[in-house]
Design a protein around this motif. Structure first.
Motif, PDB file in Angstrom:
ATOM      1  N   TYR A  92       1.826   2.686   0.961  1.00  0.00           N
ATOM      2  CA  TYR A  92       1.294   3.564   2.001  1.00  0.00           C
ATOM      3  C   TYR A  92       1.008   4.987   1.520  1.00  0.00           C
ATOM      4  CZ  TYR A  92       3.612  -0.147   4.700  1.00  0.00           C
ATOM      5  OH  TYR A  92       4.034  -1.353   5.192  1.00  0.00           O
ATOM      6  N   GLY A  93       1.387   5.287   0.285  1.00  0.00           N
ATOM      7  CA  GLY A  93       1.155   6.620  -0.250  1.00  0.00           C
ATOM      8  C   GLY A  93       2.341   7.533  -0.165  1.00  0.00           C
ATOM      9  N   ASP A  94       3.380   7.159   0.605  1.00  0.00           N
ATOM     10  CA  ASP A  94       4.575   7.990   0.732  1.00  0.00           C
ATOM     11  C   ASP A  94       5.665   7.146   1.375  1.00  0.00           C
ATOM     12  OD1 ASP A  94       6.359  10.089   0.761  1.00  0.00           O
ATOM     13  OD2 ASP A  94       5.033  11.482   1.842  1.00  0.00           O
ATOM     14  N   GLY A  95       6.900   7.417   0.997  1.00  0.00           N
ATOM     15  CA  GLY A  95       8.016   6.699   1.603  1.00  0.00           C
ATOM     16  C   GLY A  95       9.176   7.598   1.940  1.00  0.00           C
ATOM     17  N   THR A  96       8.953   8.921   1.859  1.00  0.00           N
ATOM     18  CA  THR A  96      10.027   9.871   2.140  1.00  0.00           C
ATOM     19  C   THR A  96      10.333   9.894   3.637  1.00  0.00           C
ATOM     20  OG1 THR A  96       8.418  11.661   2.307  1.00  0.00           O
ATOM     21  CG2 THR A  96       9.465  11.299   0.154  1.00  0.00           C
ATOM     22  N   PRO A  97      11.540  10.315   4.018  1.00  0.00           N
ATOM     23  CA  PRO A  97      11.927  10.263   5.433  1.00  0.00           C
ATOM     24  C   PRO A  97      11.030  11.083   6.349  1.00  0.00           C
ATOM     25  CG  PRO A  97      13.842  10.642   4.038  1.00  0.00           C
ATOM     26  CD  PRO A  97      12.644  10.772   3.161  1.00  0.00           C
ATOM     27  N   GLN A  98      10.476  12.186   5.851  1.00  0.00           N
ATOM     28  CA  GLN A  98       9.676  13.073   6.689  1.00  0.00           C
ATOM     29  C   GLN A  98       8.205  12.665   6.748  1.00  0.00           C
ATOM     30  OE1 GLN A  98      11.605  14.192   4.067  1.00  0.00           O
ATOM     31  NE2 GLN A  98      13.395  14.679   5.325  1.00  0.00           N
ATOM     32  N   SER A  99       7.832  11.635   6.030  1.00  0.00           N
ATOM     33  CA  SER A  99       6.429  11.222   5.976  1.00  0.00           C
ATOM     34  C   SER A  99       6.077  10.352   7.179  1.00  0.00           C
ATOM     35  CB  SER A  99       6.162  10.450   4.683  1.00  0.00           C
ATOM     36  OG  SER A  99       6.780   9.168   4.737  1.00  0.00           O
ATOM     37  N   SER A 100       4.830   9.938   7.249  1.00  0.00           N
ATOM     38  CA  SER A 100       4.390   9.048   8.316  1.00  0.00           C
ATOM     39  C   SER A 100       4.677   7.588   7.994  1.00  0.00           C
ATOM     40  CB  SER A 100       2.885   9.227   8.556  1.00  0.00           C
ATOM     41  OG  SER A 100       2.155   8.933   7.370  1.00  0.00           O
ATOM     42  N   SER A 101       5.267   7.330   6.825  1.00  0.00           N
ATOM     43  CA  SER A 101       5.584   5.952   6.433  1.00  0.00           C
ATOM     44  C   SER A 101       6.944   5.904   5.734  1.00  0.00           C
ATOM     45  CB  SER A 101       4.494   5.390   5.515  1.00  0.00           C
ATOM     46  OG  SER A 101       4.219   6.289   4.441  1.00  0.00           O
ATOM     47  N   PRO A 102       8.008   6.342   6.407  1.00  0.00           N
ATOM     48  CA  PRO A 102       9.325   6.397   5.753  1.00  0.00           C
ATOM     49  C   PRO A 102       9.863   5.012   5.419  1.00  0.00           C
ATOM     50  CG  PRO A 102       9.519   6.838   8.101  1.00  0.00           C
ATOM     51  CD  PRO A 102       8.063   6.821   7.790  1.00  0.00           C
ATOM     52  N   ALA A 103      10.550   4.939   4.295  1.00  0.00           N
ATOM     53  CA  ALA A 103      11.177   3.683   3.873  1.00  0.00           C
ATOM     54  C   ALA A 103      12.521   3.519   4.574  1.00  0.00           C
ATOM     55  CB  ALA A 103      11.374   3.681   2.359  1.00  0.00           C
ATOM     56  N   GLY A 104      12.889   2.262   4.827  1.00  0.00           N
ATOM     57  CA  GLY A 104      14.147   1.987   5.497  1.00  0.00           C
ATOM     58  C   GLY A 104      15.356   2.516   4.747  1.00  0.00           C
ATOM     59  N   ARG A 105      15.363   2.344   3.423  1.00  0.00           N
ATOM     60  CA  ARG A 105      16.525   2.812   2.657  1.00  0.00           C
ATOM     61  C   ARG A 105      16.657   4.332   2.737  1.00  0.00           C
ATOM     62  NH1 ARG A 105      20.419   1.518  -0.892  1.00  0.00           N
ATOM     63  NH2 ARG A 105      20.903   2.999  -2.535  1.00  0.00           N
ATOM     64  N   GLU A 106      15.526   5.042   2.773  1.00  0.00           N
ATOM     65  CA  GLU A 106      15.590   6.499   2.870  1.00  0.00           C
ATOM     66  C   GLU A 106      16.155   6.926   4.231  1.00  0.00           C
ATOM     67  OE1 GLU A 106      14.855   8.478   0.063  1.00  0.00           O
ATOM     68  OE2 GLU A 106      15.033   6.391  -0.610  1.00  0.00           O
ATOM     69  N   LEU A 107      15.807   6.209   5.283  1.00  0.00           N
ATOM     70  CA  LEU A 107      16.361   6.518   6.596  1.00  0.00           C
ATOM     71  C   LEU A 107      17.838   6.139   6.666  1.00  0.00           C
ATOM     72  CD1 LEU A 107      13.446   5.406   8.946  1.00  0.00           C
ATOM     73  CD2 LEU A 107      13.972   7.694   8.096  1.00  0.00           C
ATOM     74  N   PHE A 108      18.202   5.029   6.034  1.00  0.00           N
ATOM     75  CA  PHE A 108      19.613   4.653   5.974  1.00  0.00           C
ATOM     76  C   PHE A 108      20.438   5.732   5.274  1.00  0.00           C
ATOM     77  CE2 PHE A 108      18.953  -0.185   6.406  1.00  0.00           C
ATOM     78  CZ  PHE A 108      19.458  -0.197   7.692  1.00  0.00           C
ATOM     79  N   LYS A 109      19.883   6.367   4.267  1.00  0.00           N
ATOM     80  CA  LYS A 109      20.610   7.444   3.587  1.00  0.00           C
ATOM     81  C   LYS A 109      20.952   8.571   4.552  1.00  0.00           C
ATOM     82  CE  LYS A 109      18.562   6.822  -1.037  1.00  0.00           C
ATOM     83  NZ  LYS A 109      17.674   7.451  -2.048  1.00  0.00           N
ATOM     84  N   LEU A 110      20.002   8.906   5.438  1.00  0.00           N
ATOM     85  CA  LEU A 110      20.250   9.972   6.410  1.00  0.00           C
ATOM     86  C   LEU A 110      21.313   9.540   7.417  1.00  0.00           C
ATOM     87  CD1 LEU A 110      16.601  11.180   7.153  1.00  0.00           C
ATOM     88  CD2 LEU A 110      18.239  12.108   5.500  1.00  0.00           C
ATOM     89  N   ALA A 111      21.202   8.317   7.925  1.00  0.00           N
ATOM     90  CA  ALA A 111      22.185   7.813   8.874  1.00  0.00           C
ATOM     91  C   ALA A 111      23.565   7.726   8.231  1.00  0.00           C
ATOM     92  CB  ALA A 111      21.755   6.451   9.401  1.00  0.00           C
ATOM     93  N   ALA A 112      23.595   7.296   6.973  1.00  0.00           N
ATOM     94  CA  ALA A 112      24.864   7.180   6.258  1.00  0.00           C
ATOM     95  C   ALA A 112      25.524   8.543   6.093  1.00  0.00           C
ATOM     96  CB  ALA A 112      24.634   6.532   4.893  1.00  0.00           C
ATOM     97  N   ALA A 113      24.751   9.544   5.710  1.00  0.00           N
ATOM     98  CA  ALA A 113      25.302  10.883   5.482  1.00  0.00           C
ATOM     99  C   ALA A 113      25.955  11.426   6.741  1.00  0.00           C
ATOM    100  CB  ALA A 113      24.200  11.821   5.007  1.00  0.00           C
ATOM    101  N   LYS A 114      25.408  11.087   7.901  1.00  0.00           N
ATOM    102  CA  LYS A 114      25.976  11.581   9.157  1.00  0.00           C
ATOM    103  C   LYS A 114      27.263  10.868   9.535  1.00  0.00           C
ATOM    104  CE  LYS A 114      21.536  13.208  10.826  1.00  0.00           C
ATOM    105  NZ  LYS A 114      20.458  13.121  11.836  1.00  0.00           N
ATOM    106  N   ASN A 115      27.634   9.871   8.742  1.00  0.00           N
ATOM    107  CA  ASN A 115      28.890   9.160   8.959  1.00  0.00           C
ATOM    108  C   ASN A 115      29.798   9.228   7.733  1.00  0.00           C
ATOM    109  OD1 ASN A 115      28.732   7.540  11.699  1.00  0.00           O
ATOM    110  ND2 ASN A 115      26.679   7.541  10.809  1.00  0.00           N
TER     111      ASN A 115
END
Length: 274
Positions: free
Chosen positions: A144-167
């Motif tokens: 998709y051209g990008d997979g970072t959490p702030q992009s329009s096409s975030p990857a699941g593992r990148e979002l899991f990293k954010l959720a994990a950090a909050k726990n």
């Protein structure tokens, strides 16, 4: 409303109180319209936008219902024993111990300690996946051209990293995940066939058999062949209930499941929790 000054910005922010977006948590959860139980029993009510994530700690005996209202959600799930993050969902054991690579009603979600973290008590979707895991930064960047959490096409593992950090969890604490509402089938030659979304309105209900930390990422399935990043909202509801009791058919459906529940009961009894 002018926001050029601190006072204006504060007034603008406070004017948003009570507003609701299409995708957001509802607090208190009891305000959720048309709840599936007594409103006072709801402990979590949220709509998760496509390409977003959420997380929550749930008590033992909570029922968690995930629903795909539109038909293009894909709920990637991780579970951890709350307070003991080294005991976590083990997808490989979940599959091999139960001799079943396909998720559905009656399946137990097992930890690497041979204990039950949650059980699947209802399923109207039938399209799930325990084989592919979630999407990655490299793969989404390629597709998709990008997979970072702030992009329009975030990857699941990148979002899991954010959720994990909050726990209090780190990237190394992220094992392979399960996916609900989009699945794959194994062909005769061992390759995987993407079965696509299950359609609007499908739901799956889990019952927590221990206190668990839940991480959810709502992103396209990694095997989805569509060139666009397609991900519709995910509805998340949880309410107070009770863990699966002795004598319940779910506990006694198979010898392997019976042993997993015995392992869980022994552990909880030793800690004075059952």
């Amino acid at each position: 409303m002018a926001t050029a000054t601190t006072y204006g910005a504060r007034a603008h922010a406070r004017a948003q109180e009570g507003s609701r977006a299409e995708a957001m948590p509802v607090v208190p959860a009891a305000d959720w319209p048309d709840p599936p139980c007594e409103a006072g029993h709801l402990v979590w009510a949220e709509t998760v936008a496509g390409g977003n994530y959420t997380h929550r700690v749930l008590a033992r005996g909570t029922e968690l219902r995930l629903t795909d209202p539109v038909g293009d959600a894909c709920a990637h799930l991780l579970l951890y024993a709350d307070g003991r993050p080294w005991e976590r969902l083990n997808v490989a054991d979940t599959v091999k111990v139960q001799w079943n690579a396909y998720l559905g009603e009656g399946v137990l979600l097992l930890s690497d300690q041979g204990r039950v973290l949650a059980s699947v008590v209802a399923d109207t979707s039938g399209r799930h996946d325990a084989l592919c895991g979630t999407s990655t930064l490299a793969r989404n960047t390629e597709r998709y051209g990008d997979g970072t959490p702030q992009s329009s096409s975030p990857a699941g593992r990148e979002l899991f990293k954010l959720a994990a950090a909050k726990n209090g969890l780190e990237p190394r604490d992220l094992p392979p995940s399960l996916s609900f509402f989009q699945g794959v089938e194994v062909r005769e030659d061992g390759s995987l066939d993407f079965t696509g979304p299950s359609g609007p309105g499908g739901s799956v209900t889990l019952r927590t058999e221990q206190d668990v930390t839940v991480l959810l990422a709502n992103v396209p399935h990694p095997a989805d062949p569509r060139p666009d990043y397609v991900s519709s909202p995910l509805e998340v509801l949880a309410w107070r209930a009770a863990p699966t009791p002795p004598g319940d058919p779910l506990r006694d459906a198979t010898p392997e499941g019976r042993r997993a529940f015995l392992n869980t009961a022994e552990f909880l009894a030793a800690r004075g929790l059952a």
